[in-house]
Motif scaffolding. Sequence first.
Motif, PDB file in Angstrom:
ATOM      1  N   LYS A  75       3.719  10.317  -7.258  1.00 55.01           N
ATOM      2  CA  LYS A  75       4.693  10.654  -8.294  1.00 55.01           C
ATOM      3  C   LYS A  75       4.082  10.632  -9.690  1.00 55.01           C
ATOM      4  CE  LYS A  75       8.269  11.157  -5.614  1.00 55.01           C
ATOM      5  NZ  LYS A  75       8.969  12.454  -5.483  1.00 55.01           N
ATOM      6  N   GLY A  76       2.774  10.327  -9.744  1.00 58.51           N
ATOM      7  CA  GLY A  76       2.100  10.292 -11.034  1.00 58.51           C
ATOM      8  C   GLY A  76       2.392   9.072 -11.847  1.00 58.51           C
ATOM      9  N   LYS A  77       2.926   8.050 -11.239  1.00 57.44           N
ATOM     10  CA  LYS A  77       3.281   6.830 -11.968  1.00 57.44           C
ATOM     11  C   LYS A  77       2.171   5.790 -11.906  1.00 57.44           C
ATOM     12  CE  LYS A  77       8.244   7.415 -11.257  1.00 57.44           C
ATOM     13  NZ  LYS A  77       9.484   6.823 -10.708  1.00 57.44           N
ATOM     14  N   ALA A  78       1.090   6.095 -11.176  1.00 57.89           N
ATOM     15  CA  ALA A  78      -0.052   5.178 -11.089  1.00 57.89           C
ATOM     16  C   ALA A  78      -1.309   5.988 -10.850  1.00 57.89           C
ATOM     17  CB  ALA A  78       0.161   4.178  -9.966  1.00 57.89           C
ATOM     18  N   THR A  79      -2.447   5.453 -11.292  1.00 61.78           N
ATOM     19  CA  THR A  79      -3.723   6.143 -11.077  1.00 61.78           C
ATOM     20  C   THR A  79      -4.148   5.982  -9.630  1.00 61.78           C
ATOM     21  OG1 THR A  79      -4.972   4.163 -11.681  1.00 61.78           O
ATOM     22  CG2 THR A  79      -4.409   5.711 -13.462  1.00 61.78           C
ATOM     23  N   ASN A  80      -5.034   6.887  -9.202  1.00 55.49           N
ATOM     24  CA  ASN A  80      -5.480   6.862  -7.800  1.00 55.49           C
ATOM     25  C   ASN A  80      -6.780   6.096  -7.598  1.00 55.49           C
ATOM     26  OD1 ASN A  80      -7.223   8.564  -9.010  1.00 55.49           O
ATOM     27  ND2 ASN A  80      -6.904  10.310  -7.629  1.00 55.49           N
ATOM     28  N   VAL A  81      -7.084   5.188  -8.523  1.00 54.00           N
ATOM     29  CA  VAL A  81      -8.339   4.414  -8.449  1.00 54.00           C
ATOM     30  C   VAL A  81      -8.415   3.613  -7.147  1.00 54.00           C
ATOM     31  CG1 VAL A  81      -9.703   2.594  -9.531  1.00 54.00           C
ATOM     32  CG2 VAL A  81      -8.478   4.253 -10.953  1.00 54.00           C
ATOM     33  N   PHE A  82      -7.291   3.034  -6.754  1.00 54.61           N
ATOM     34  CA  PHE A  82      -7.281   2.171  -5.558  1.00 54.61           C
ATOM     35  C   PHE A  82      -6.707   2.877  -4.328  1.00 54.61           C
ATOM     36  CE2 PHE A  82      -6.750  -0.585  -9.304  1.00 54.61           C
ATOM     37  CZ  PHE A  82      -7.904  -1.353  -9.194  1.00 54.61           C
ATOM     38  N   LEU A  83      -6.662   4.210  -4.386  1.00 62.01           N
ATOM     39  CA  LEU A  83      -6.038   4.953  -3.292  1.00 62.01           C
ATOM     40  C   LEU A  83      -6.744   4.733  -1.959  1.00 62.01           C
ATOM     41  CD1 LEU A  83      -3.765   6.902  -2.590  1.00 62.01           C
ATOM     42  CD2 LEU A  83      -5.330   8.811  -3.059  1.00 62.01           C
ATOM     43  N   LYS A  84      -8.067   4.823  -1.983  1.00 59.73           N
ATOM     44  CA  LYS A  84      -8.800   4.654  -0.712  1.00 59.73           C
ATOM     45  C   LYS A  84      -8.638   3.234  -0.160  1.00 59.73           C
ATOM     46  CE  LYS A  84     -13.284   3.721  -2.945  1.00 59.73           C
ATOM     47  NZ  LYS A  84     -14.704   4.168  -3.022  1.00 59.73           N
ATOM     48  N   TYR A  85      -8.532   2.267  -1.103  1.00 59.81           N
ATOM     49  CA  TYR A  85      -8.332   0.880  -0.653  1.00 59.81           C
ATOM     50  C   TYR A  85      -6.929   0.681  -0.074  1.00 59.81           C
ATOM     51  CZ  TYR A  85     -12.561   0.176  -3.408  1.00 59.81           C
ATOM     52  OH  TYR A  85     -13.817   0.260  -3.917  1.00 59.81           O
ATOM     53  N   SER A  86      -5.990   1.440  -0.625  1.00 60.19           N
ATOM     54  CA  SER A  86      -4.621   1.356  -0.111  1.00 60.19           C
ATOM     55  C   SER A  86      -4.538   1.875   1.314  1.00 60.19           C
ATOM     56  CB  SER A  86      -3.678   2.155  -1.018  1.00 60.19           C
ATOM     57  OG  SER A  86      -3.636   1.591  -2.303  1.00 60.19           O
ATOM     58  N   ILE A  87      -5.259   2.963   1.579  1.00 57.49           N
ATOM     59  CA  ILE A  87      -5.281   3.513   2.940  1.00 57.49           C
ATOM     60  C   ILE A  87      -5.896   2.495   3.904  1.00 57.49           C
ATOM     61  CG2 ILE A  87      -6.225   5.343   4.403  1.00 57.49           C
ATOM     62  CD1 ILE A  87      -6.090   7.176   1.913  1.00 57.49           C
ATOM     63  N   MET A  88      -7.005   1.871   3.443  1.00 58.29           N
ATOM     64  CA  MET A  88      -7.631   0.827   4.261  1.00 58.29           C
ATOM     65  C   MET A  88      -6.671  -0.353   4.475  1.00 58.29           C
ATOM     66  SD  MET A  88     -11.455   0.744   2.599  1.00 58.29           S
ATOM     67  CE  MET A  88     -11.755  -0.841   3.336  1.00 58.29           C
TER      68      MET A  88
ATOM     69  N   SER B 126       0.832  -1.215   0.000  1.00 65.12           N
ATOM     70  CA  SER B 126       0.000   0.000   0.000  1.00 65.12           C
ATOM     71  C   SER B 126       0.860   1.256   0.000  1.00 65.12           C
ATOM     72  CB  SER B 126      -0.918  -0.013   1.232  1.00 65.12           C
ATOM     73  OG  SER B 126      -1.782  -1.115   1.199  1.00 65.12           O
ATOM     74  N   ILE B 127       1.916   1.271   0.784  1.00 64.48           N
ATOM     75  CA  ILE B 127       2.809   2.440   0.821  1.00 64.48           C
ATOM     76  C   ILE B 127       3.473   2.651  -0.539  1.00 64.48           C
ATOM     77  CG2 ILE B 127       4.973   3.308   1.794  1.00 64.48           C
ATOM     78  CD1 ILE B 127       4.148   2.040   4.462  1.00 64.48           C
ATOM     79  N   ILE B 128       3.907   1.565  -1.157  1.00 63.39           N
ATOM     80  CA  ILE B 128       4.523   1.676  -2.485  1.00 63.39           C
ATOM     81  C   ILE B 128       3.526   2.231  -3.502  1.00 63.39           C
ATOM     82  CG2 ILE B 128       5.471   0.324  -4.411  1.00 63.39           C
ATOM     83  CD1 ILE B 128       6.710  -1.540  -2.294  1.00 63.39           C
ATOM     84  N   TYR B 129       2.278   1.732  -3.422  1.00 59.84           N
ATOM     85  CA  TYR B 129       1.254   2.199  -4.353  1.00 59.84           C
ATOM     86  C   TYR B 129       0.967   3.680  -4.150  1.00 59.84           C
ATOM     87  CZ  TYR B 129      -3.240   2.823  -6.624  1.00 59.84           C
ATOM     88  OH  TYR B 129      -4.277   3.312  -7.415  1.00 59.84           O
ATOM     89  N   ILE B 130       0.824   4.115  -2.889  1.00 57.66           N
ATOM     90  CA  ILE B 130       0.550   5.531  -2.605  1.00 57.66           C
ATOM     91  C   ILE B 130       1.714   6.401  -3.084  1.00 57.66           C
ATOM     92  CG2 ILE B 130       0.261   7.209  -0.725  1.00 57.66           C
ATOM     93  CD1 ILE B 130      -1.266   5.003   0.798  1.00 57.66           C
ATOM     94  N   TYR B 131       2.921   5.916  -2.905  1.00 56.25           N
ATOM     95  CA  TYR B 131       4.098   6.665  -3.366  1.00 56.25           C
ATOM     96  C   TYR B 131       4.066   6.816  -4.884  1.00 56.25           C
ATOM     97  CZ  TYR B 131       8.964   7.709  -4.482  1.00 56.25           C
ATOM     98  OH  TYR B 131      10.110   8.282  -4.989  1.00 56.25           O
ATOM     99  N   MET B 132       3.709   5.737  -5.574  1.00 51.93           N
ATOM    100  CA  MET B 132       3.640   5.789  -7.032  1.00 51.93           C
ATOM    101  C   MET B 132       2.547   6.735  -7.501  1.00 51.93           C
ATOM    102  SD  MET B 132       4.277   1.767  -7.991  1.00 51.93           S
ATOM    103  CE  MET B 132       4.133   2.078  -9.767  1.00 51.93           C
ATOM    104  N   VAL B 133       1.423   6.768  -6.788  1.00 52.33           N
ATOM    105  CA  VAL B 133       0.352   7.708  -7.120  1.00 52.33           C
ATOM    106  C   VAL B 133       0.823   9.151  -6.944  1.00 52.33           C
ATOM    107  CG1 VAL B 133      -1.933   8.559  -6.427  1.00 52.33           C
ATOM    108  CG2 VAL B 133      -1.525   6.090  -6.657  1.00 52.33           C
TER     109      VAL B 133
END
Length: 257
Positions: free
Chosen positions: A80-93, A71-78
């Motif tokens: 930096k603009g390297k990934a979409t934020n579609v799963f951002l809320k799920y990453s926080i959860m 989740s931390i890696i995904y949020i970091y990528m978001v």
Amino acid sequence: MVNLILFYIILSLLLISTVTFGIIWYKSNREKKSLFFKLFIGSLISAIGLAITPAMHDLIAGIGILAVMVSIIYIYMVSKGKATNVFLKYSIMSIVIGALFTVMGFCFKSYSQQGLDREAAITKSISEDANSSSSSESKKEKESEKDQKDLENANYLGYKYMLEDVPKNTNHVITKAYMDKDKNYNTTIFVNDQISSLSGSELKRYVKVVFDKVKKLEDGYEPNEKSGASRIIINDSSGNRLAHSSFFTRKIKYDFE
């Protein structure tokens, strides 16, 4: 103790969260895609994970750490603009649930280790007590055996020396008294010519007096425990046997009848 309290606090919070999210989801639209349904399912899984056997602690902690890292890696990528934020809320959860799993795993591990340490300490204590008790009993048995052997030896020697004084103590009615080493340590007695010349009931009466005197002396020292003496044998002055003691009853039996 602190870890145990923390374990019950987290379990209680998870159960409360599960019930709360479940009620909110049930009273809302009951859509399985809604956030409260997912929170309900996540809390339920976490509560079950915490409540199950401590043998799962490593797996639970591993899942939690993995979920947090991903989740931390995904949020970091978001960010930096390297990934979409579609799963951002799920990453926080996922971070929250993963952190809970990690804490649960370490709580389990610490709690289980305390139990194992406690069991090992109890087992060690019981083993040490058993060894100490066994050693003490063995020592007492050896001391008891030694004391018994010393007593038997003292009785044997005392009886042997007292027999040597019997002729003098009987005014030489008994001319000789000894334990015959070559004949099962039997007590052998010789009477004087005056007794040997008697016959019938008179001889029987005097032989009984002699026998009772020697038997009383033997009973006082109990040399049989040491020597295995089997009989008292009374002979006349010529060496003819007049009487002996029964092997089992130790009572007198006359040989001249």
